[in-house]
Motif scaffolding. Sequence first.
Motif, PDB file in Angstrom:
ATOM      1  N   CYS A  46       0.629  -0.515   7.032  1.00  0.00           N
ATOM      2  CA  CYS A  46       0.456  -0.061   5.653  1.00  0.00           C
ATOM      3  C   CYS A  46       0.414   1.471   5.606  1.00  0.00           C
ATOM      4  O   CYS A  46       1.093   2.115   4.798  1.00  0.00           O
ATOM      5  N   LEU A  47      -0.339   2.032   6.533  1.00  0.00           N
ATOM      6  CA  LEU A  47      -0.473   3.494   6.595  1.00  0.00           C
ATOM      7  C   LEU A  47       0.886   4.147   6.861  1.00  0.00           C
ATOM      8  O   LEU A  47       1.269   5.128   6.218  1.00  0.00           O
ATOM      9  N   LEU A  48       1.612   3.591   7.794  1.00  0.00           N
ATOM     10  CA  LEU A  48       2.939   4.148   8.134  1.00  0.00           C
ATOM     11  C   LEU A  48       3.846   4.146   6.904  1.00  0.00           C
ATOM     12  O   LEU A  48       4.513   5.140   6.592  1.00  0.00           O
ATOM     13  N   ILE A  49       3.828   3.029   6.194  1.00  0.00           N
ATOM     14  CA  ILE A  49       4.709   2.907   5.021  1.00  0.00           C
ATOM     15  C   ILE A  49       4.279   3.875   3.921  1.00  0.00           C
ATOM     16  O   ILE A  49       5.111   4.559   3.317  1.00  0.00           O
ATOM     17  N   LEU A  50       2.970   3.962   3.713  1.00  0.00           N
ATOM     18  CA  LEU A  50       2.499   4.866   2.645  1.00  0.00           C
ATOM     19  C   LEU A  50       2.751   6.328   3.016  1.00  0.00           C
ATOM     20  O   LEU A  50       3.095   7.150   2.167  1.00  0.00           O
ATOM     21  N   GLN A  51       2.590   6.645   4.300  1.00  0.00           N
ATOM     22  CA  GLN A  51       2.815   8.040   4.707  1.00  0.00           C
ATOM     23  C   GLN A  51       4.275   8.433   4.615  1.00  0.00           C
ATOM     24  O   GLN A  51       4.624   9.530   4.207  1.00  0.00           O
ATOM     25  N   ARG A  52       5.149   7.535   5.017  1.00  0.00           N
ATOM     26  CA  ARG A  52       6.561   7.922   5.110  1.00  0.00           C
ATOM     27  C   ARG A  52       7.397   7.568   3.890  1.00  0.00           C
ATOM     28  O   ARG A  52       8.375   8.235   3.593  1.00  0.00           O
ATOM     29  N   TRP A  53       7.057   6.451   3.235  1.00  0.00           N
ATOM     30  CA  TRP A  53       7.949   5.957   2.177  1.00  0.00           C
ATOM     31  C   TRP A  53       7.195   5.583   0.905  1.00  0.00           C
ATOM     32  O   TRP A  53       7.537   4.620   0.229  1.00  0.00           O
ATOM     33  N   ARG A  54       6.152   6.329   0.590  1.00  0.00           N
ATOM     34  CA  ARG A  54       5.386   6.041  -0.623  1.00  0.00           C
ATOM     35  C   ARG A  54       6.329   6.050  -1.833  1.00  0.00           C
ATOM     36  O   ARG A  54       7.228   6.890  -1.922  1.00  0.00           O
ATOM     37  N   LEU A  74      -0.191  -7.376   5.584  1.00  0.00           N
ATOM     38  CA  LEU A  74       0.429  -6.131   5.097  1.00  0.00           C
ATOM     39  C   LEU A  74       0.771  -6.250   3.607  1.00  0.00           C
ATOM     40  O   LEU A  74       0.541  -5.313   2.825  1.00  0.00           O
ATOM     41  N   ALA A  75       1.314  -7.403   3.230  1.00  0.00           N
ATOM     42  CA  ALA A  75       1.687  -7.603   1.818  1.00  0.00           C
ATOM     43  C   ALA A  75       0.465  -7.439   0.919  1.00  0.00           C
ATOM     44  O   ALA A  75       0.521  -6.786  -0.125  1.00  0.00           O
ATOM     45  N   ARG A  76      -0.648  -8.025   1.356  1.00  0.00           N
ATOM     46  CA  ARG A  76      -1.872  -7.935   0.540  1.00  0.00           C
ATOM     47  C   ARG A  76      -2.340  -6.479   0.436  1.00  0.00           C
ATOM     48  O   ARG A  76      -2.679  -5.996  -0.652  1.00  0.00           O
ATOM     49  N   LEU A  77      -2.287  -5.755   1.558  1.00  0.00           N
ATOM     50  CA  LEU A  77      -2.765  -4.360   1.549  1.00  0.00           C
ATOM     51  C   LEU A  77      -1.873  -3.478   0.674  1.00  0.00           C
ATOM     52  O   LEU A  77      -2.368  -2.632  -0.085  1.00  0.00           O
ATOM     53  N   LEU A  78      -0.582  -3.685   0.767  1.00  0.00           N
ATOM     54  CA  LEU A  78       0.334  -2.872  -0.043  1.00  0.00           C
ATOM     55  C   LEU A  78       0.146  -3.182  -1.521  1.00  0.00           C
ATOM     56  O   LEU A  78       0.171  -2.294  -2.379  1.00  0.00           O
ATOM     57  N   ASN A  79      -0.068  -4.460  -1.808  1.00  0.00           N
ATOM     58  CA  ASN A  79      -0.306  -4.880  -3.188  1.00  0.00           C
ATOM     59  C   ASN A  79      -1.565  -4.201  -3.746  1.00  0.00           C
ATOM     60  O   ASN A  79      -1.564  -3.699  -4.872  1.00  0.00           O
ATOM     61  N   GLN A  80      -2.605  -4.151  -2.893  1.00  0.00           N
ATOM     62  CA  GLN A  80      -3.855  -3.472  -3.319  1.00  0.00           C
ATOM     63  C   GLN A  80      -3.599  -1.988  -3.584  1.00  0.00           C
ATOM     64  O   GLN A  80      -4.257  -1.376  -4.414  1.00  0.00           O
ATOM     65  N   LYS A 111      18.490  -1.680  -2.018  1.00  0.00           N
ATOM     66  CA  LYS A 111      18.772  -0.238  -1.874  1.00  0.00           C
ATOM     67  C   LYS A 111      17.496   0.562  -2.194  1.00  0.00           C
ATOM     68  O   LYS A 111      16.849   0.330  -3.215  1.00  0.00           O
ATOM     69  N   GLY A 112      17.143   1.431  -1.287  1.00  0.00           N
ATOM     70  CA  GLY A 112      15.957   2.252  -1.515  1.00  0.00           C
ATOM     71  C   GLY A 112      14.655   1.563  -1.144  1.00  0.00           C
ATOM     72  O   GLY A 112      13.590   2.166  -1.202  1.00  0.00           O
ATOM     73  N   ALA A 113      14.739   0.283  -0.778  1.00  0.00           N
ATOM     74  CA  ALA A 113      13.511  -0.448  -0.427  1.00  0.00           C
ATOM     75  C   ALA A 113      13.185  -0.263   1.062  1.00  0.00           C
ATOM     76  O   ALA A 113      14.015   0.196   1.849  1.00  0.00           O
ATOM     77  N   VAL A 114      11.969  -0.641   1.395  1.00  0.00           N
ATOM     78  CA  VAL A 114      11.599  -0.764   2.808  1.00  0.00           C
ATOM     79  C   VAL A 114      11.631  -2.254   3.124  1.00  0.00           C
ATOM     80  O   VAL A 114      10.998  -3.047   2.421  1.00  0.00           O
ATOM     81  N   ILE A 115      12.394  -2.630   4.132  1.00  0.00           N
ATOM     82  CA  ILE A 115      12.433  -4.050   4.543  1.00  0.00           C
ATOM     83  C   ILE A 115      11.636  -4.179   5.839  1.00  0.00           C
ATOM     84  O   ILE A 115      11.933  -3.494   6.827  1.00  0.00           O
ATOM     85  N   VAL A 116      10.622  -5.021   5.809  1.00  0.00           N
ATOM     86  CA  VAL A 116       9.758  -5.180   6.984  1.00  0.00           C
ATOM     87  C   VAL A 116      10.087  -6.498   7.683  1.00  0.00           C
ATOM     88  O   VAL A 116      10.074  -7.563   7.058  1.00  0.00           O
TER      89      VAL A 116
END
Length: 505
Positions: free
Chosen positions: A39-47, A67-73, A114-119
Amino acid sequence: MAATSHPLFGSTALRALEHAAQSALPPHTLMPRAAQAACLLILQRWRGRPVTILCGPGNNGGDGLVLARLLNQASVPVRIWALNVDKRPADAERAWRDLPRGLLQSGDPKGDAKGAVIVDALFGIGLHRDLDADTRRWLAWANEQEGAVRVALDIPTGLDADTGEAREGTFMADVTLTFLRDKPGLHTRSGQDHAGEVVVDMLGTDAVTAALPSDDQSIGTGNLIRRADCKTLFVSRKHDTHKGSFGTLAVLGGGHGMTGAALLASRAALHLGAGKVFVGLAEANPALSCDLLQPELMLRPAASLLGKKDAGIGVWVVGCGLGTDQGAADWLAATLHAARETPTVVDADALILMAANPKRVPARKAAWVLTPHPREAAQLLGCDTAAIQANRVAQARRLAAKYSAWVVLKGAGTVVSSPDGRWSVNGSGNAGLATAGTGDVLAGMIGALLAQGLDMDDAVRGGVWLHGAAAQDLSARGIGPIGLTAGEVIAAARDLRNRPENGVT
Ligand SMILES: NC(=O)C1=CN([C@@H]2O[C@H](COP(=O)(O)OP(=O)(O)OC[C@H]3O[C@@H](n4cnc5c(N)ncnc54)[C@H](O)[C@@H]3O)[C@@H](O)[C@H]2O)[C@@H](O)CC1
Ligand SMILES: Nc1ncnc2c1ncn2[C@@H]1O[C@H](COP(=O)(O)OP(=O)(O)O)[C@@H](O)[C@H]1O
Ligand SMILES: [K+]
């Protein structure tokens, strides 16, 4: 060489560590930590970008669910697809129960990403069968999405964590966030092509140790070779020195039509700092008596070099362009005899000849290093190239044990093994090196470091790292990877050697 800071764990060792960590920590600790790190990596790099998460049936899928729950929060738009599962492991089951149901999508992944992050949270180190049709379809969708960032959790689905073998359709990550410890399969063979940048999160288990398996079947643990591991490579020179201080090296190779290979190895040795370099040419009547572009090299017919008892040769490099005919076999036997008490690098044709004539390989008193590419390694071990590539770490160790030698198994993610089985994967290099002559250059470089008194571990690992770093440095300057030449690697390696702070890690 100093203790390295970047361990690589084989999967058996990793499971042992995982077990120890689970016992040392409160229950259900690791998965939330893994998801938190993602979650941290995604928020830091691709917020600001929406996130699509593909989840599998095991704990890797569980990481994705948390991860899905944390990103949703964190108010990030999240869509999640999960493979059908009868039963999940306990941690993943908890994550499933806690998942906000609105995030879950049905059917196959679809829509424009397009433009999304795919995990990729489909499979981690638990993958043990071929990928089923659903997984392959989902991976194909993920790999096709242009303009998306692809992030793999722990390991790209389809990649073997030990060997770097990629099943067809393996996830193509831009970044792999790998948990607990780094893995050799992310760095050798197809690993780099599928893992992209590797970020390691130890999930707070830095202090956890485990009794690691010592059976012959598992590869245990090794290291990634990075610049920080090559300190002796950059030791500065004292003023009060002379050419004798930096060793005399002899290259024996250059059979008919292959003079260039011996010259490349010799020039590399000279430019990496060997005090004096002899070149023994195996061709009956060498056309050259001097390398006009490198007149510092002392060219000799092979017979005269081998007969020269007072040359003070402290390191031999044998095989570059030697040829494989009867004459070459005789030169090799004579060289290995002359060199049995002298550190020796054996490369290229010499390896093929050794495999064909094992009885002509004398017992050795000094250490030696063999530098095969996979086909040469296969001949030395009496198997096919595919068997070498199927487990590069294990095969490098087998070869090292068989010949009581240091072994450099070349190719993407070069593997180094010492005779006692300690192994490393090189962290530098790129496909610019996939061109004729770069192996000759590597042999000369390792020889030069030995001639200057580095011990075997440092010379072999340091030479391999510097060779790869030179290719990266050239590519960063637009000289390669396409069209990079072996000769250019020599100059770039010299440059890096003299520029201790160079930014290449
Ligand atoms: N256990 C732990 O301590 C931690 C585990 N973590 C995650 O858990 C992963 C390992 O979890 P698992 O051991 O559950 O393994 P995976 O999540 O990789 O998958 C294993 C599951 O998939 C099934 N499976 C294997 N190959 C299959 C195939 N080809 N087709 C269909 N099903 C297949 C297995 O039977 C098993 O149910 C790690 O890679 C990491 O992502 C992290 O949460 C960190 C801590
Ligand atoms: N795709 C690649 N990525 C990284 N390094 C590579 C790649 N291809 C080749 N190399 C490196 O280039 C060198 C090639 O050596 P070798 O095959 O012996 O070539 P030659 O015999 O022509 O000198 C080795 O050091 C090898 O590790
Ligand atoms: K994965």
